[in-house]
Write a protein that holds these residues in place. Sequence first.
Motif, PDB file in Angstrom:
ATOM      1  N   ASP A  34      -1.617   0.185  -5.706  1.00 10.35           N
ATOM      2  CA  ASP A  34      -2.398  -1.043  -5.614  1.00 10.35           C
ATOM      3  C   ASP A  34      -3.872  -0.677  -5.546  1.00 10.35           C
ATOM      4  O   ASP A  34      -4.226   0.487  -5.362  1.00 10.35           O
ATOM      5  N   MET A  35      -4.713  -1.678  -5.733  1.00 11.95           N
ATOM      6  CA  MET A  35      -6.154  -1.447  -5.860  1.00 11.95           C
ATOM      7  C   MET A  35      -6.924  -2.297  -4.873  1.00 11.95           C
ATOM      8  O   MET A  35      -6.555  -3.435  -4.602  1.00 11.95           O
ATOM      9  N   SER A  36      -7.989  -1.701  -4.343  1.00 10.58           N
ATOM     10  CA  SER A  36      -8.926  -2.449  -3.508  1.00 10.58           C
ATOM     11  C   SER A  36     -10.339  -2.158  -3.979  1.00 10.58           C
ATOM     12  O   SER A  36     -10.611  -1.092  -4.542  1.00 10.58           O
ATOM     13  N   LEU A  37     -11.227  -3.096  -3.774  1.00 14.21           N
ATOM     14  CA  LEU A  37     -12.623  -2.945  -4.159  1.00 14.21           C
ATOM     15  C   LEU A  37     -13.415  -2.380  -3.000  1.00 14.21           C
ATOM     16  O   LEU A  37     -13.125  -2.643  -1.832  1.00 14.21           O
ATOM     17  N   TRP A  38     -14.447  -1.601  -3.338  1.00 12.56           N
ATOM     18  CA  TRP A  38     -15.311  -1.063  -2.304  1.00 12.56           C
ATOM     19  C   TRP A  38     -16.024  -2.186  -1.578  1.00 12.56           C
ATOM     20  O   TRP A  38     -16.299  -2.099  -0.380  1.00 12.56           O
ATOM     21  N   SER A  39     -16.318  -3.272  -2.270  1.00 15.81           N
ATOM     22  CA  SER A  39     -17.021  -4.405  -1.654  1.00 15.81           C
ATOM     23  C   SER A  39     -16.106  -5.251  -0.780  1.00 15.81           C
ATOM     24  O   SER A  39     -16.578  -6.029   0.045  1.00 15.81           O
TER      25      SER A  39
END
Length: 375
Positions: free
Chosen positions: A236-241
């Motif tokens: 899965d993916m998460s954003l740095w922001s």
Amino acid sequence: MLGNMNTIARNSKMFPFAELLLSLALCLPFSGCHEAKSSHQISPVVRTMRITLDQGGENRSYSGVIVARHEVQESFRVGGRIEKRGVDVGDTVHEGQVLATLDEKDLRLAMESARAERDAARSNKEQTITDERRYATLLSKNVVSQSEYDLKHLAADEARARMERADRSLKLALSQLDYARLVSSTDGVVTKVSAEAGQVVPQGQSVVTVARKGALEVLVDIPERRLQDIRKTQADMSLWSNRDVRYPAVLRETSPAADPATRTYAVRYSLPHVDASVKLGMTATIHLSGDSAIRTARIPASALLGRGSGVGVWIVDPDTGHLTFRPVTVDHYTQRDAFVQGQLADGDVIVTSGVQKLDEGLSVRLAGAPREDVR
């Protein structure tokens, strides 16, 4: 022997050095005892830890960037000097929109030359066809010979071919003049500009890169030793922001060759379900999680000892303090620790520091243990 020494002592006046010899002889047995006592070395004190083998979920994270699944590198089909560039990075473009133009002076001259050549070829064609028809009439009246007519016929055929070639040259020149306008082949967003106005570019050099509207992906670099594991793990993916929000990611593509500088492989994960907050160029993190069938122990990196055949750790018997070298395989490193596997068992006691000063079979004393516990 003592009797002899007493005799020497009584005759010390006769032998000036007799008293000195007596003193040395009496000291020799005591010095031998001292050496025997000192030859018994004290067991060194070592710092240890008791290891625990863990078999369960394995989590890894890799930094990447949000990219478009399809990117088009727009380039001129002819070379020349860029006269104007009409878009910048981040601009939204539409199919058919003019992105940049070349200086048309040379291309227009080439087009006019091709048109003049075509006009000359047309006039020559008309003249040779007229001559052919006239000689055909004269041949029917036996005024000219067959060979003379054949020459006119061949000249007419050559004129027709020249006319066809000139016509195609003019069409090519017109197309090249039209190629002086670089137009977008798709709807999308400009992600890169590779040339500026006034720059001379050859045919085919990328001028503007357009990310096609549609699916987004995450581009990450995976180490070589982890390339086989990524197919067995969930991602899965998460954003740095916004690290609290996770989006599902699906492995789509793996580069067939490693980067020559970093020796990593470019891997793309598609993002089937994202919202408007995910934009091109954002920094993203791919989180991989899965079950590992290999039991590993987390130990300080200082506990590893490298040898010619590989690395290993010193196992300590808590009862006797005897050392045994046990080869291990490093699964991966963290900032200070290492995850290792090998012929290890839960509860094994290993040395965590000063491992390069120890030898096989040496007896050591655990830090904090009484001196008489280890013999």
